[in-house]
Design a protein around this motif. Structure first.
Motif, PDB file in Angstrom:
ATOM      1  N   HIS A  93     -44.236 -48.224 -11.147  1.00  0.00           N
ATOM      2  CA  HIS A  93     -43.545 -48.770 -12.317  1.00  0.00           C
ATOM      3  C   HIS A  93     -42.035 -48.732 -12.110  1.00  0.00           C
ATOM      4  CE1 HIS A  93     -42.492 -49.863 -16.337  1.00  0.00           C
ATOM      5  NE2 HIS A  93     -41.751 -48.773 -16.439  1.00  0.00           N
ATOM      6  N   SER A  94     -41.409 -49.866 -12.347  1.00  0.00           N
ATOM      7  CA  SER A  94     -39.957 -49.972 -12.225  1.00  0.00           C
ATOM      8  C   SER A  94     -39.407 -50.566 -13.515  1.00  0.00           C
ATOM      9  CB  SER A  94     -39.582 -50.870 -11.038  1.00  0.00           C
ATOM     10  OG  SER A  94     -38.210 -51.185 -11.082  1.00  0.00           O
ATOM     11  N   PRO A  95     -38.772 -49.731 -14.333  1.00  0.00           N
ATOM     12  CA  PRO A  95     -38.206 -50.284 -15.567  1.00  0.00           C
ATOM     13  C   PRO A  95     -37.171 -51.367 -15.291  1.00  0.00           C
ATOM     14  CG  PRO A  95     -37.684 -47.922 -15.338  1.00  0.00           C
ATOM     15  CD  PRO A  95     -38.555 -48.302 -14.198  1.00  0.00           C
ATOM     16  N   GLU A  96     -36.457 -51.252 -14.165  1.00  0.00           N
ATOM     17  CA  GLU A  96     -35.447 -52.265 -13.822  1.00  0.00           C
ATOM     18  C   GLU A  96     -36.104 -53.619 -13.567  1.00  0.00           C
ATOM     19  OE1 GLU A  96     -33.893 -48.250 -12.391  1.00  0.00           O
ATOM     20  OE2 GLU A  96     -35.766 -49.345 -12.150  1.00  0.00           O
ATOM     21  N   LEU A  97     -37.170 -53.640 -12.764  1.00  0.00           N
ATOM     22  CA  LEU A  97     -37.841 -54.915 -12.478  1.00  0.00           C
ATOM     23  C   LEU A  97     -38.420 -55.529 -13.752  1.00  0.00           C
ATOM     24  CD1 LEU A  97     -39.737 -54.226  -9.132  1.00  0.00           C
ATOM     25  CD2 LEU A  97     -37.733 -55.679  -9.474  1.00  0.00           C
ATOM     26  N   SER A  98     -39.023 -54.701 -14.583  1.00  0.00           N
ATOM     27  CA  SER A  98     -39.601 -55.210 -15.827  1.00  0.00           C
ATOM     28  C   SER A  98     -38.525 -55.788 -16.736  1.00  0.00           C
ATOM     29  CB  SER A  98     -40.362 -54.100 -16.556  1.00  0.00           C
ATOM     30  OG  SER A  98     -41.460 -53.687 -15.787  1.00  0.00           O
ATOM     31  N   GLU A  99     -37.398 -55.097 -16.841  1.00  0.00           N
ATOM     32  CA  GLU A  99     -36.330 -55.572 -17.713  1.00  0.00           C
ATOM     33  C   GLU A  99     -35.654 -56.823 -17.135  1.00  0.00           C
ATOM     34  OE1 GLU A  99     -33.884 -55.813 -21.070  1.00  0.00           O
ATOM     35  OE2 GLU A  99     -35.833 -54.886 -20.710  1.00  0.00           O
ATOM     36  N   ILE A 100     -35.463 -56.869 -15.835  1.00  0.00           N
ATOM     37  CA  ILE A 100     -34.904 -58.076 -15.219  1.00  0.00           C
ATOM     38  C   ILE A 100     -35.816 -59.255 -15.509  1.00  0.00           C
ATOM     39  CG2 ILE A 100     -34.488 -59.232 -12.995  1.00  0.00           C
ATOM     40  CD1 ILE A 100     -33.375 -56.516 -11.976  1.00  0.00           C
ATOM     41  N   ASN A 101     -37.126 -59.083 -15.319  1.00  0.00           N
ATOM     42  CA  ASN A 101     -38.072 -60.163 -15.591  1.00  0.00           C
ATOM     43  C   ASN A 101     -38.025 -60.583 -17.047  1.00  0.00           C
ATOM     44  OD1 ASN A 101     -41.166 -60.824 -16.475  1.00  0.00           O
ATOM     45  ND2 ASN A 101     -40.505 -61.852 -14.600  1.00  0.00           N
ATOM     46  N   ARG A 102     -37.976 -59.618 -17.949  1.00  0.00           N
ATOM     47  CA  ARG A 102     -37.941 -59.943 -19.384  1.00  0.00           C
ATOM     48  C   ARG A 102     -36.722 -60.788 -19.722  1.00  0.00           C
ATOM     49  NH1 ARG A 102     -35.726 -58.860 -23.910  1.00  0.00           N
ATOM     50  NH2 ARG A 102     -34.271 -57.298 -23.162  1.00  0.00           N
ATOM     51  N   LEU A 104     -34.855 -62.598 -17.609  1.00  0.00           N
ATOM     52  CA  LEU A 104     -34.930 -63.908 -16.944  1.00  0.00           C
ATOM     53  C   LEU A 104     -35.904 -64.827 -17.681  1.00  0.00           C
ATOM     54  CD1 LEU A 104     -34.948 -62.836 -13.190  1.00  0.00           C
ATOM     55  CD2 LEU A 104     -33.082 -63.996 -14.399  1.00  0.00           C
ATOM     56  N   ALA A 105     -37.022 -64.294 -18.125  1.00  0.00           N
ATOM     57  CA  ALA A 105     -38.009 -65.099 -18.847  1.00  0.00           C
ATOM     58  C   ALA A 105     -37.426 -65.616 -20.157  1.00  0.00           C
ATOM     59  CB  ALA A 105     -39.268 -64.278 -19.108  1.00  0.00           C
ATOM     60  N   GLY A 106     -36.567 -64.834 -20.782  1.00  0.00           N
ATOM     61  CA  GLY A 106     -35.941 -65.265 -22.018  1.00  0.00           C
ATOM     62  C   GLY A 106     -34.884 -66.324 -21.812  1.00  0.00           C
ATOM     63  N   MET A 107     -34.393 -66.452 -20.603  1.00  0.00           N
ATOM     64  CA  MET A 107     -33.328 -67.400 -20.278  1.00  0.00           C
ATOM     65  C   MET A 107     -33.816 -68.842 -20.405  1.00  0.00           C
ATOM     66  SD  MET A 107     -31.413 -67.596 -16.592  1.00  0.00           S
ATOM     67  CE  MET A 107     -32.813 -68.321 -15.741  1.00  0.00           C
ATOM     68  N   CYS A 108     -35.008 -69.126 -19.917  1.00  0.00           N
ATOM     69  CA  CYS A 108     -35.538 -70.492 -19.952  1.00  0.00           C
ATOM     70  C   CYS A 108     -37.068 -70.442 -19.911  1.00  0.00           C
ATOM     71  CB  CYS A 108     -34.983 -71.335 -18.815  1.00  0.00           C
ATOM     72  SG  CYS A 108     -35.165 -70.593 -17.181  1.00  0.00           S
ATOM     73  N   PRO A 109     -37.696 -69.953 -20.975  1.00  0.00           N
ATOM     74  CA  PRO A 109     -39.142 -69.744 -20.962  1.00  0.00           C
ATOM     75  C   PRO A 109     -39.955 -70.999 -20.656  1.00  0.00           C
ATOM     76  CG  PRO A 109     -38.272 -69.543 -23.187  1.00  0.00           C
ATOM     77  CD  PRO A 109     -37.093 -69.635 -22.267  1.00  0.00           C
ATOM     78  N   GLU A 110     -39.429 -72.148 -20.992  1.00  0.00           N
ATOM     79  CA  GLU A 110     -40.166 -73.390 -20.740  1.00  0.00           C
ATOM     80  C   GLU A 110     -40.268 -73.723 -19.254  1.00  0.00           C
ATOM     81  OE1 GLU A 110     -35.904 -74.447 -20.634  1.00  0.00           O
ATOM     82  OE2 GLU A 110     -37.107 -73.137 -21.904  1.00  0.00           O
ATOM     83  N   LYS A 111     -39.478 -73.069 -18.414  1.00  0.00           N
ATOM     84  CA  LYS A 111     -39.458 -73.354 -16.976  1.00  0.00           C
ATOM     85  C   LYS A 111     -40.303 -72.379 -16.170  1.00  0.00           C
ATOM     86  CE  LYS A 111     -37.228 -76.123 -15.475  1.00  0.00           C
ATOM     87  NZ  LYS A 111     -37.630 -77.502 -15.258  1.00  0.00           N
ATOM     88  N   LEU A 112     -40.912 -71.416 -16.825  1.00  0.00           N
ATOM     89  CA  LEU A 112     -41.565 -70.344 -16.083  1.00  0.00           C
ATOM     90  C   LEU A 112     -43.077 -70.443 -16.139  1.00  0.00           C
ATOM     91  CD1 LEU A 112     -39.311 -67.461 -17.357  1.00  0.00           C
ATOM     92  CD2 LEU A 112     -39.078 -68.743 -15.255  1.00  0.00           C
ATOM     93  N   SER A 113     -43.685 -70.088 -15.018  1.00  0.00           N
ATOM     94  CA  SER A 113     -45.136 -69.975 -14.945  1.00  0.00           C
ATOM     95  C   SER A 113     -45.456 -68.897 -13.936  1.00  0.00           C
ATOM     96  CB  SER A 113     -45.769 -71.309 -14.540  1.00  0.00           C
ATOM     97  OG  SER A 113     -45.405 -71.640 -13.216  1.00  0.00           O
ATOM     98  N   GLY A 114     -46.670 -68.863 -13.471  1.00  0.00           N
ATOM     99  CA  GLY A 114     -47.010 -67.910 -12.418  1.00  0.00           C
ATOM    100  C   GLY A 114     -47.072 -66.492 -12.937  1.00  0.00           C
ATOM    101  N   LEU A 115     -46.075 -65.704 -12.610  1.00  0.00           N
ATOM    102  CA  LEU A 115     -46.102 -64.284 -12.969  1.00  0.00           C
ATOM    103  C   LEU A 115     -45.984 -64.034 -14.457  1.00  0.00           C
ATOM    104  CD1 LEU A 115     -43.852 -62.721 -10.236  1.00  0.00           C
ATOM    105  CD2 LEU A 115     -46.311 -62.817 -10.357  1.00  0.00           C
ATOM    106  N   ASN A 116     -45.512 -64.994 -15.182  1.00  0.00           N
ATOM    107  CA  ASN A 116     -45.267 -64.776 -16.600  1.00  0.00           C
ATOM    108  C   ASN A 116     -46.490 -65.157 -17.418  1.00  0.00           C
ATOM    109  OD1 ASN A 116     -42.356 -64.035 -16.430  1.00  0.00           O
ATOM    110  ND2 ASN A 116     -42.485 -65.889 -15.227  1.00  0.00           N
ATOM    111  N   LEU A 117     -47.632 -64.666 -17.001  1.00  0.00           N
ATOM    112  CA  LEU A 117     -48.863 -64.940 -17.710  1.00  0.00           C
ATOM    113  C   LEU A 117     -49.024 -63.890 -18.791  1.00  0.00           C
ATOM    114  CD1 LEU A 117     -50.988 -65.798 -14.557  1.00  0.00           C
ATOM    115  CD2 LEU A 117     -49.951 -67.404 -16.147  1.00  0.00           C
ATOM    116  N   LYS A 118     -49.817 -62.861 -18.557  1.00  0.00           N
ATOM    117  CA  LYS A 118     -50.016 -61.833 -19.573  1.00  0.00           C
ATOM    118  C   LYS A 118     -49.031 -60.698 -19.387  1.00  0.00           C
ATOM    119  CE  LYS A 118     -54.871 -62.903 -19.896  1.00  0.00           C
ATOM    120  NZ  LYS A 118     -56.193 -62.543 -19.457  1.00  0.00           N
TER     121      LYS A 118
END
Length: 181
Positions: A93-102, A104-118
């Motif tokens: 578990h890496s809180p940094e990776l999780s927060e970076i992903n969160r 980035l996903a908020g930046m342009c959610p309509e452009k994301l797929s793949g890892l941003n499933l569940k």
């Protein structure tokens, strides 16, 4: 998940040579696998942003990453995705990776797929396999290999890469993570 197409872009963290060479030595022992591109920790997966869109979002990504200091990831876990069967290793578990992903996903959610499933799963793809049985056998081997290694490194940079027309992933930009924020 659809296969990547030329123009697709992603954000990756490339592994140090010592870990990359260890992964290559494991891969040659697996039967039935298809080698992946150079081992990397996937942050955001295609289609993410094309090279043209990257110009618009680069400053936002840079600002997001400025909010973090360099951090260490340690790989101890394995798993696989189905259809096709992608074997991967994942950091603890890496809180940094999780927060970076969160962020980035908020930046342009309509452009994301793949890892941003569940749930976001930061991972390093080891190879693809034709059947569930073959990926489970390889996963067992990978678990054995990993128990004999110390697989940690400090994350210093994030790479924007894009799949070019020659179907090779190429680095188009590098953003450094500050030593301390």
């Amino acid at each position: 998940m659809d296969p990547s197409r030329p123009g697709d872009g992603g954000l990756f963290i490339f592994l140090p040579d010592s870990i990359t060479s260890t992964i290559y030595s494991w891969q040659c022992r697996f039967s039935e696998y298809v080698r992946m591109p150079k081992p990397h920790l996937t942050l955001m997966y295609p289609p993410f942003l094309t090279k043209e869109e990257w110009k618009t979002y680069r400053n936002t990504v840079t600002e997001i990453l400025k909010g973090f200091s360099r951090f260490t990831v340690t790989f101890k876990e394995t798993g696989y995705f189905s259809d096709p069967f992608f074997l991967y290793m994942a950091p603890t578990h890496s809180p940094e990776l999780s927060e970076i992903n969160r962020r980035l996903a908020g930046m342009c959610p309509e452009k994301l797929s793949g890892l941003n499933l569940k749930e976001f799963i930061p991972h390093v793809s080891i190879g693809t396999f034709p059947t569930k049985e073959s990926v489970l056998k390889a996963r067992s081997q990978l678990n054995d290999f990993m128990t004999k290694q110390e697989l940690s490194f400090e994350v210093k940079e994030v790479f924007y890469t894009a799949l070019d027309n020659d179907f090779r992933w190429k680095i188009h930009d590098i953003i450094s993570i500050p030593e301390v924020k």
